[in-house]
Design a protein around this motif. Sequence first.
Motif, PDB file in Angstrom:
ATOM      1  N   TYR A   1       8.808   0.870   9.559  1.00 41.71           N
ATOM      2  CA  TYR A   1       9.443   0.925   8.257  1.00 41.71           C
ATOM      3  C   TYR A   1       9.536  -0.480   7.656  1.00 41.71           C
ATOM      4  CZ  TYR A   1      10.282   5.568   9.959  1.00 41.71           C
ATOM      5  OH  TYR A   1      10.087   6.827  10.448  1.00 41.71           O
ATOM      6  N   PRO A   2       9.841  -0.568   6.357  1.00 39.88           N
ATOM      7  CA  PRO A   2       9.909  -1.881   5.709  1.00 39.88           C
ATOM      8  C   PRO A   2      10.767  -2.878   6.486  1.00 39.88           C
ATOM      9  CG  PRO A   2      10.082  -0.162   4.073  1.00 39.88           C
ATOM     10  CD  PRO A   2      10.113   0.515   5.423  1.00 39.88           C
ATOM     11  N   TYR A   3      10.330  -4.114   6.408  1.00 34.65           N
ATOM     12  CA  TYR A   3      10.990  -5.274   7.008  1.00 34.65           C
ATOM     13  C   TYR A   3      10.922  -5.307   8.537  1.00 34.65           C
ATOM     14  CZ  TYR A   3      12.770  -5.417   2.259  1.00 34.65           C
ATOM     15  OH  TYR A   3      12.860  -5.428   0.891  1.00 34.65           O
ATOM     16  N   THR A   4      10.043  -4.533   9.145  1.00 32.04           N
ATOM     17  CA  THR A   4       9.874  -4.576  10.597  1.00 32.04           C
ATOM     18  C   THR A   4       9.097  -5.836  10.968  1.00 32.04           C
ATOM     19  OG1 THR A   4       9.811  -2.160  10.727  1.00 32.04           O
ATOM     20  CG2 THR A   4       8.978  -3.370  12.628  1.00 32.04           C
ATOM     21  N   GLU A   5       9.645  -6.618  11.865  1.00 31.69           N
ATOM     22  CA  GLU A   5       9.010  -7.860  12.323  1.00 31.69           C
ATOM     23  C   GLU A   5       7.843  -7.539  13.267  1.00 31.69           C
ATOM     24  OE1 GLU A   5       9.785 -11.010  11.506  1.00 31.69           O
ATOM     25  OE2 GLU A   5      11.486 -10.461  10.224  1.00 31.69           O
ATOM     26  N   GLU A   6       6.830  -8.390  13.252  1.00 37.73           N
ATOM     27  CA  GLU A   6       5.666  -8.205  14.125  1.00 37.73           C
ATOM     28  C   GLU A   6       6.071  -8.221  15.598  1.00 37.73           C
ATOM     29  OE1 GLU A   6       1.603 -10.574  15.225  1.00 37.73           O
ATOM     30  OE2 GLU A   6       2.077 -10.343  13.109  1.00 37.73           O
TER      31      GLU A   6
ATOM     32  N   ASP B   1       8.613  -3.876   1.293  1.00 35.12           N
ATOM     33  CA  ASP B   1       9.471  -2.701   1.201  1.00 35.12           C
ATOM     34  C   ASP B   1       8.797  -1.559   0.441  1.00 35.12           C
ATOM     35  OD1 ASP B   1       9.550  -3.542  -1.418  1.00 35.12           O
ATOM     36  OD2 ASP B   1      11.730  -3.673  -1.548  1.00 35.12           O
ATOM     37  N   ASP B   2       7.516  -1.758   0.094  1.00 39.13           N
ATOM     38  CA  ASP B   2       6.800  -0.760  -0.685  1.00 39.13           C
ATOM     39  C   ASP B   2       5.975   0.214   0.146  1.00 39.13           C
ATOM     40  OD1 ASP B   2       5.106  -2.881   0.037  1.00 39.13           O
ATOM     41  OD2 ASP B   2       3.724  -2.454  -1.609  1.00 39.13           O
ATOM     42  N   VAL B   3       5.831  -0.063   1.446  1.00 39.71           N
ATOM     43  CA  VAL B   3       5.034   0.806   2.303  1.00 39.71           C
ATOM     44  C   VAL B   3       5.706   1.024   3.655  1.00 39.71           C
ATOM     45  CG1 VAL B   3       2.800   0.183   1.289  1.00 39.71           C
ATOM     46  CG2 VAL B   3       3.659  -1.096   3.246  1.00 39.71           C
ATOM     47  N   GLU B   4       5.319   2.129   4.269  1.00 37.64           N
ATOM     48  CA  GLU B   4       5.583   2.365   5.683  1.00 37.64           C
ATOM     49  C   GLU B   4       4.238   2.222   6.366  1.00 37.64           C
ATOM     50  OE1 GLU B   4       7.063   6.371   5.319  1.00 37.64           O
ATOM     51  OE2 GLU B   4       9.137   5.678   5.390  1.00 37.64           O
ATOM     52  N   LEU B   5       4.240   1.889   7.641  1.00 36.16           N
ATOM     53  CA  LEU B   5       2.992   1.670   8.354  1.00 36.16           C
ATOM     54  C   LEU B   5       2.896   2.643   9.520  1.00 36.16           C
ATOM     55  CD1 LEU B   5       0.511  -0.262   8.473  1.00 36.16           C
ATOM     56  CD2 LEU B   5       1.777  -1.560  10.178  1.00 36.16           C
ATOM     57  N   LEU B   6       1.866   3.477   9.489  1.00 32.73           N
ATOM     58  CA  LEU B   6       1.589   4.376  10.603  1.00 32.73           C
ATOM     59  C   LEU B   6       0.548   3.695  11.479  1.00 32.73           C
ATOM     60  CD1 LEU B   6       1.932   7.224  11.895  1.00 32.73           C
ATOM     61  CD2 LEU B   6      -0.123   7.874  10.630  1.00 32.73           C
ATOM     62  N   VAL B   7       0.889   3.450  12.740  1.00 30.71           N
ATOM     63  CA  VAL B   7      -0.035   2.817  13.678  1.00 30.71           C
ATOM     64  C   VAL B   7      -0.398   3.841  14.736  1.00 30.71           C
ATOM     65  CG1 VAL B   7      -0.347   0.982  15.381  1.00 30.71           C
ATOM     66  CG2 VAL B   7       0.925   0.524  13.282  1.00 30.71           C
ATOM     67  N   VAL B   8      -1.694   4.119  14.833  1.00 29.46           N
ATOM     68  CA  VAL B   8      -2.202   5.098  15.791  1.00 29.46           C
ATOM     69  C   VAL B   8      -2.831   4.342  16.948  1.00 29.46           C
ATOM     70  CG1 VAL B   8      -3.766   7.037  16.142  1.00 29.46           C
ATOM     71  CG2 VAL B   8      -2.662   6.714  13.913  1.00 29.46           C
ATOM     72  N   VAL B   9      -2.350   4.612  18.163  1.00 26.15           N
ATOM     73  CA  VAL B   9      -2.913   4.006  19.364  1.00 26.15           C
ATOM     74  C   VAL B   9      -3.966   4.969  19.890  1.00 26.15           C
ATOM     75  CG1 VAL B   9      -2.441   3.102  21.665  1.00 26.15           C
ATOM     76  CG2 VAL B   9      -0.692   2.897  19.881  1.00 26.15           C
ATOM     77  N   LYS B  10      -5.186   4.486  19.922  1.00 28.10           N
ATOM     78  CA  LYS B  10      -6.293   5.317  20.385  1.00 28.10           C
ATOM     79  C   LYS B  10      -6.322   5.342  21.917  1.00 28.10           C
ATOM     80  CE  LYS B  10     -10.106   4.621  17.906  1.00 28.10           C
ATOM     81  NZ  LYS B  10     -11.160   3.914  17.160  1.00 28.10           N
TER      82      LYS B  10
ATOM     83  N   ASP C   1       9.138   9.490   1.888  1.00 16.07           N
ATOM     84  CA  ASP C   1       9.190   8.740   3.135  1.00 16.07           C
ATOM     85  C   ASP C   1       8.912   9.678   4.303  1.00 16.07           C
ATOM     86  OD1 ASP C   1       9.896   6.296   1.910  1.00 16.07           O
ATOM     87  OD2 ASP C   1      12.005   6.861   1.888  1.00 16.07           O
ATOM     88  N   LEU C   2       8.273   9.136   5.338  1.00 16.15           N
ATOM     89  CA  LEU C   2       7.986   9.920   6.537  1.00 16.15           C
ATOM     90  C   LEU C   2       9.002   9.590   7.614  1.00 16.15           C
ATOM     91  CD1 LEU C   2       4.096   9.644   6.783  1.00 16.15           C
ATOM     92  CD2 LEU C   2       5.469  11.440   5.740  1.00 16.15           C
ATOM     93  N   SER C   3       9.344  10.583   8.412  1.00 13.10           N
ATOM     94  CA  SER C   3      10.275  10.396   9.516  1.00 13.10           C
ATOM     95  C   SER C   3       9.783  11.201  10.713  1.00 13.10           C
ATOM     96  CB  SER C   3      11.670  10.873   9.114  1.00 13.10           C
ATOM     97  OG  SER C   3      12.540  10.832  10.222  1.00 13.10           O
ATOM     98  N   MET C   4       9.744  10.552  11.856  1.00 12.11           N
ATOM     99  CA  MET C   4       9.254  11.229  13.060  1.00 12.11           C
ATOM    100  C   MET C   4      10.361  11.909  13.843  1.00 12.11           C
ATOM    101  SD  MET C   4       6.401   8.743  14.592  1.00 12.11           S
ATOM    102  CE  MET C   4       5.023   8.206  13.659  1.00 12.11           C
ATOM    103  N   GLY C   5      11.551  11.361  13.808  1.00  7.93           N
ATOM    104  CA  GLY C   5      12.636  11.924  14.590  1.00  7.93           C
ATOM    105  C   GLY C   5      12.569  11.556  16.062  1.00  7.93           C
TER     106      GLY C   5
END
Length: 145
Positions: free
Chosen positions: A74-79, A100-109, A125-129
């Motif tokens: 989510y926005p403002y997440t540090e590397e 703060d304009d995007v969420e980032l979906l990271v897919v681990v292959k 907004d997306l939420s995984m729960g």
Amino acid sequence: MRSIFIIKKKVIIIIFCVLAIVGILVYFAVPFLSVKHDKELEESLNKLIKEDNSKTIDIGDLITYDWERAYMFYPYTEEADMKDILGLKFHDPVGMALRDDVELLVVVKDDNTFEYAKIQRGNGDLSMGVEYITPKNDVVEITHP
């Protein structure tokens, strides 16, 4: 005197060869180590969020390659936080710590490489729960504004 010149010449040739080999290895290894932008997934997700009034998305239906798990940042997440969560070496491709304009979906292959998709926040907004989703548990909730 002549033997010193020959030794220096051999040392220079050896150094050059080692540097050439390292350069070739880096050139071929970089694509396997980098994070790849999955533009197809990104477009599909953003389109579904914008145009569909549903409250959930099955992410696995949109991912076209073998994958192990996917994380939402989510926005403002540090590397550094992303690296800790993923448990793998990772380079943030979009600078989430400042956005703060995007969420980032990271897919681990399956081979521990990454694909990512930016989700524009203006349409929902997306939420995984959960911490991450898997191919067997791939439903993500959508919260529309």
